[in-house]
Write an enzyme that holds these catalytic residues in place. Sequence first.
Site, PDB file in Angstrom:
ATOM      1  N   ARG A   1      -6.356   7.794  13.103  1.00 20.25           N
ATOM      2  CA  ARG A   1      -5.597   6.574  13.422  1.00 20.25           C
ATOM      3  C   ARG A   1      -4.315   6.838  14.207  1.00 20.25           C
ATOM      4  NH1 ARG A   1      -6.131   2.684   8.064  1.00 20.25           N
ATOM      5  NH2 ARG A   1      -8.373   2.905   7.873  1.00 20.25           N
TER       6      ARG A   1
ATOM      7  N   ASP B   1       1.878   0.145  10.134  1.00 15.84           N
ATOM      8  CA  ASP B   1       0.822  -0.865  10.184  1.00 15.84           C
ATOM      9  C   ASP B   1       1.344  -2.087  10.928  1.00 15.84           C
ATOM     10  OD1 ASP B   1      -0.733   0.780   8.619  1.00 15.84           O
ATOM     11  OD2 ASP B   1      -1.157  -0.732   7.093  1.00 15.84           O
TER      12      ASP B   1
ATOM     13  N   ASP C   1      -0.006   5.495   1.986  1.00 18.32           N
ATOM     14  CA  ASP C   1      -1.075   4.868   2.766  1.00 18.32           C
ATOM     15  C   ASP C   1      -0.991   5.272   4.235  1.00 18.32           C
ATOM     16  OD1 ASP C   1      -3.341   3.134   3.089  1.00 18.32           O
ATOM     17  OD2 ASP C   1      -2.008   1.698   4.040  1.00 18.32           O
TER      18      ASP C   1
ATOM     19  N   ASP D   1       0.800  -1.234   0.000  1.00 17.46           N
ATOM     20  CA  ASP D   1       0.000   0.000   0.000  1.00 17.46           C
ATOM     21  C   ASP D   1       0.829   1.279   0.000  1.00 17.46           C
ATOM     22  OD1 ASP D   1      -2.229  -1.555   0.169  1.00 17.46           O
ATOM     23  OD2 ASP D   1      -2.368  -1.419   2.355  1.00 17.46           O
TER      24      ASP D   1
END
Length: 383
Positions: free
Chosen positions: A262, A210, A206, A182
Amino acid sequence: MKIGAPFRFASFLSLFLFLIFFFFAQNVCLAKPMNVIDKCWRRDTNWREHRQRLAKCSVGFAGKMTNNIGKGTIRYKVTDPSDDPLDPKPGTLRYGALIEGKTWITFKKNMKITLQKVLLISSNTALDGRGVGVHIEGNACLVIYKASNVIIHGLHIHHCKAQGPSSVMGPRGKIMSLGAMDGDAIRLVTASEVWIDHNTLYSCQDGLLDVTRGSTNVTVSNNWFRNQDKVMLLGHDDGYLRDRGMKVTVVLNHFGPNCNQRMPRVRYGYAHVVNNLYQGWTQYAIGGSMNPSIKSESNYFIAPQSGKKEVTWRKGVDHNSKPWTFYSVNDYFENGACFEETGKDEAKPNYDDEQKFPIAEAKTVKNLTSSAGALKCSRTLTC
Ligand SMILES: *[C@@H]1O[C@H](CO)[C@@H](O)[C@H](O)[C@H]1NC(C)=O
Ligand SMILES: *[C@@H]1O[C@H](CO)[C@@H](O)[C@H](O)[C@H]1NC(C)=O
């Protein structure tokens, strides 16, 4: 002897001036507020000689990174910023990141590394950017795939771009076919015991970090996350039940300016979010789906001037399943920031002796995160 006296006087004077300078520099440094992780190594004026001592400074779910140091640790220096994903040259970052066994990687000089493809980092590897400015950008950026005991410290990672399926050299010289990426600065896939400390992460296609597919025992500390829509995702997707066991500590990071959402977003699993500075948000700061547990503790939340003041966000609350735990304790709220709690369970991290650490008062967090991100370390003095 008429020539000797002034000479002796001059050398005495220079020694004297040096000592004054030395103590002054030390005191400036001691006066700087230092948090619990930094205190462990930054006061050592000789940190260059003792680089591996850093490994014992980690706190939170990663525990101490003692599997990265000790007998047999290979010291590898990156001298060449180029990148060849299928046939990495000795001296490049990719070559070092694939070395089997304990490897402590440093960088010879300031450099910009433009990755051609995903950079896989193997187990027991430390990337230590202290002392120089290392910028990493390009395609997909750093991936810790099925690996454990990884330290990432002191790097600037930014402008990471999405990439279609590709082949890169993996551990033991095997060419690996990887799916599409991503464009995240750092991505963990089934990784454990990972410590990400003092990095500056921004402007990726992105996200910035993660943590996915059963990754756990991760500490994210002292980083500066800025200029990003989706900052940090903990938990792969709503269907990935293995992330129920995920444990992540997010501590002493600086989020903002210009972060949208986030920080983190959590699916399943557990996150202890503690002593972080939030310099605004657009959609939300902390959120999640699929019944995660989050303990937000002694963070400093500064709401944006206009727009959403609520720190929290929840997707698809299922009132039939167990209540979500979003718990806030001793957080500090500025500019009308507010935190909507759910659940009654305090969601304690239950750290063991290696993992636990003293938690600072929220009001001191601005100070304690003032050197978040990659540090500028001078050659001779403290970092
Ligand atoms: C995570 O850490 C705990 C100890 O705190 C350990 O029992 C567990 O095996 C670790 N999990 C992984 C996947 O490394
Ligand atoms: C931050 O640290 C400085 C220097 O140690 C100190 O003078 C100041 O009072 C501290 N501020 C807060 C809000 O703790």
